[in-house]
Motif scaffolding. Structure first.
Motif, PDB file in Angstrom:
ATOM      1  N   ALA A  20       4.231  -2.513  -6.704  1.00  0.00           N
ATOM      2  CA  ALA A  20       3.396  -3.388  -5.875  1.00  0.00           C
ATOM      3  C   ALA A  20       2.953  -4.620  -6.662  1.00  0.00           C
ATOM      4  O   ALA A  20       2.910  -5.733  -6.124  1.00  0.00           O
ATOM      5  N   ILE A  21       2.625  -4.430  -7.945  1.00  0.00           N
ATOM      6  CA  ILE A  21       2.194  -5.566  -8.778  1.00  0.00           C
ATOM      7  C   ILE A  21       3.313  -6.582  -8.925  1.00  0.00           C
ATOM      8  O   ILE A  21       3.106  -7.791  -8.749  1.00  0.00           O
ATOM      9  N   GLN A  51       4.595   2.388  -5.166  1.00  0.00           N
ATOM     10  CA  GLN A  51       3.919   2.653  -6.429  1.00  0.00           C
ATOM     11  C   GLN A  51       3.180   1.406  -6.926  1.00  0.00           C
ATOM     12  O   GLN A  51       3.568   0.283  -6.626  1.00  0.00           O
ATOM     13  N   THR A  52       2.161   1.639  -7.725  1.00  0.00           N
ATOM     14  CA  THR A  52       1.314   0.536  -8.181  1.00  0.00           C
ATOM     15  C   THR A  52       2.083  -0.497  -8.980  1.00  0.00           C
ATOM     16  O   THR A  52       1.921  -1.712  -8.762  1.00  0.00           O
ATOM     17  N   ASP A  53       2.947  -0.069  -9.914  1.00  0.00           N
ATOM     18  CA  ASP A  53       3.684  -1.030 -10.738  1.00  0.00           C
ATOM     19  C   ASP A  53       4.656  -1.853  -9.890  1.00  0.00           C
ATOM     20  O   ASP A  53       4.813  -3.063 -10.094  1.00  0.00           O
ATOM     21  N   ALA A 103       0.818  -1.213   0.000  1.00  0.00           N
ATOM     22  CA  ALA A 103       0.000   0.000   0.000  1.00  0.00           C
ATOM     23  C   ALA A 103       0.852   1.263   0.000  1.00  0.00           C
ATOM     24  O   ALA A 103       0.371   2.337  -0.392  1.00  0.00           O
TER      25      ALA A 103
END
Length: 346
Positions: free
Chosen positions: A244-245, A240-242, A237
């Motif tokens: 985290a993926i 960054q989103t990328d 959380a």
């Protein structure tokens, strides 16, 4: 994160997962292609434990193994079974356990399983020649847990050396990729929060090392859900989103491969495949045989029903066979005194 770095890391995770799944599929395909001659009996010299281990391999569940062993011992004349309203079943020792006649060739695993079985038998009757199933001393639970642990260890040896190497390779590879992905993303983005990944990564190793039985088995899932899951979710959380993926996929792949897929890799030797095919053929015969055919076998061998019953237990087919055997009249046996046919036998 750089786009191509993102693609490369995801591809590495996917390759690791595909490799593990492919190894599992190869083992299943080989088992499916095993020769299946017509078999009316289990392999000669094989106890219910041997049949369970050879048939299920590392997936063998040892929790419910005492009932078939009890029937097996009674059928071979080592114990007598009686009912006791307050203390369950009464097992009376008639003589010491003896190793069955083994098939020609190397029987290292059969001997190991017999030694474990003999130790359990001796422990049960250590304090006398009578044993009550519902009034067993606490020490028996420890003895039985030790017996199950030994059988599980022996079950691992049903896999070929290639299978064990592939299993180890998938564990090391998936875990190494998870660590590498974390380091690369951490170095490229910085930030002290990446140290939170120690908790889920260490948790994966510890989780796979703890057995599923006993108190440890009850607490391991909730404990590691908190130990590894909470820090991982909090960490994902924050980044960054990328990133985290990529990290989420890497950790999920490592957890799935280390705790599940690597244990499902079961590639047998040629001898192992032959035994698997014979046991599966025996199981298929019992399931598919007409009542008339079973009656003929019982006429030829009056003890046939009681000889195969322990193996029906470990092959998980007693419920399916019950309607067939209910239609067949079988004589009582001297080793079992009581009226618990449905309870004890099925």
């Amino acid at each position: 994160m750089n786009f191509w770095l993102f693609v490369f890391l995801l591809a590495a995770v996917a390759a690791s997962l595909i490799f593990a799944i492919s190894c599992v599929i190869i083992g299943k395909v080989k088992l499916g292609r095993a020769m299946r001659p017509i078999e009316y009996y289990p392999p000669k010299g094989y106890s219910p434990i041997d049949v369970l281990v050879r048939y299920k391999g590392a997936d063998a569940n040892m929790h419910e193994v005492f009932n078939p062993l009890m029937l097996y011992w009674a059928d071979r004349g080592f114990i007598k079974i009686e009912e006791d309203c307050k203390r369950g079943l009464k097992l009376s020792k008639l003589k010491n356990l003896e190793m069955p006649e083994l098939p020609p060739g190397k029987n290292k695993q059969l001997i190991k399983n017999y030694k474990a079985e003999e130790e359990l038998f001796n422990n049960i009757f250590e304090y006398g020649d009578e044993f009550y199933t519902l009034a067993a001393p606490e020490v028996y639970k420890n003895d039985f847990a030790k017996f199950m642990k030994t059988c599980r260890k022996n079950a691992q040896s049903t896999r070929s050396a290639t299978s064990r190497k592939l299993s180890l390779a998938t564990r090391i590879g998936s875990f190494a990729i998870a660590v590498l992905v974390t380091l690369i993303v951490g170095l490229s983005n910085g930030g002290p929060q990446y140290f939170m990944m120690i908790f889920p990564l260490v948790g994966i190793i510890a989780f796979s090392a703890i057995p599923n039985e006993g108190i440890e088995g009850l607490i391991k899932y909730p404990f590691f859900a908190v130990w590894g899951g909470v820090p991982l979710c909090a960490f994902l959380a924050l980044i960054q989103t990328d990133c985290a993926i990529v990290i989420g996929c890497a950790v999920f792949n490592a957890a799935l491969t280390v705790t599940v897929l690597s244990r499902k890799i079961d590639i047998r030797t040629e001898k192992g495949l032959e035994l698997y095919g014979r046991i599966d053929s025996f199981r298929t015969f019992l399931l598919d045989a007409e009542v008339d055919r079973l009656e003929t076998l019982i006429e030829e061998d009056p003890d046939y029903y009681y000889n195969v019953l322990p193996y029906c237990y470990v092959l998980k087919i007693t419920e399916k066979l019950k309607p067939k055997f209910d239609r067949i009249t079988t004589d009582g046996v001297s080793w079992y005194l009581g009226d618990l046919r449905d309870t004890l036998m099925f």
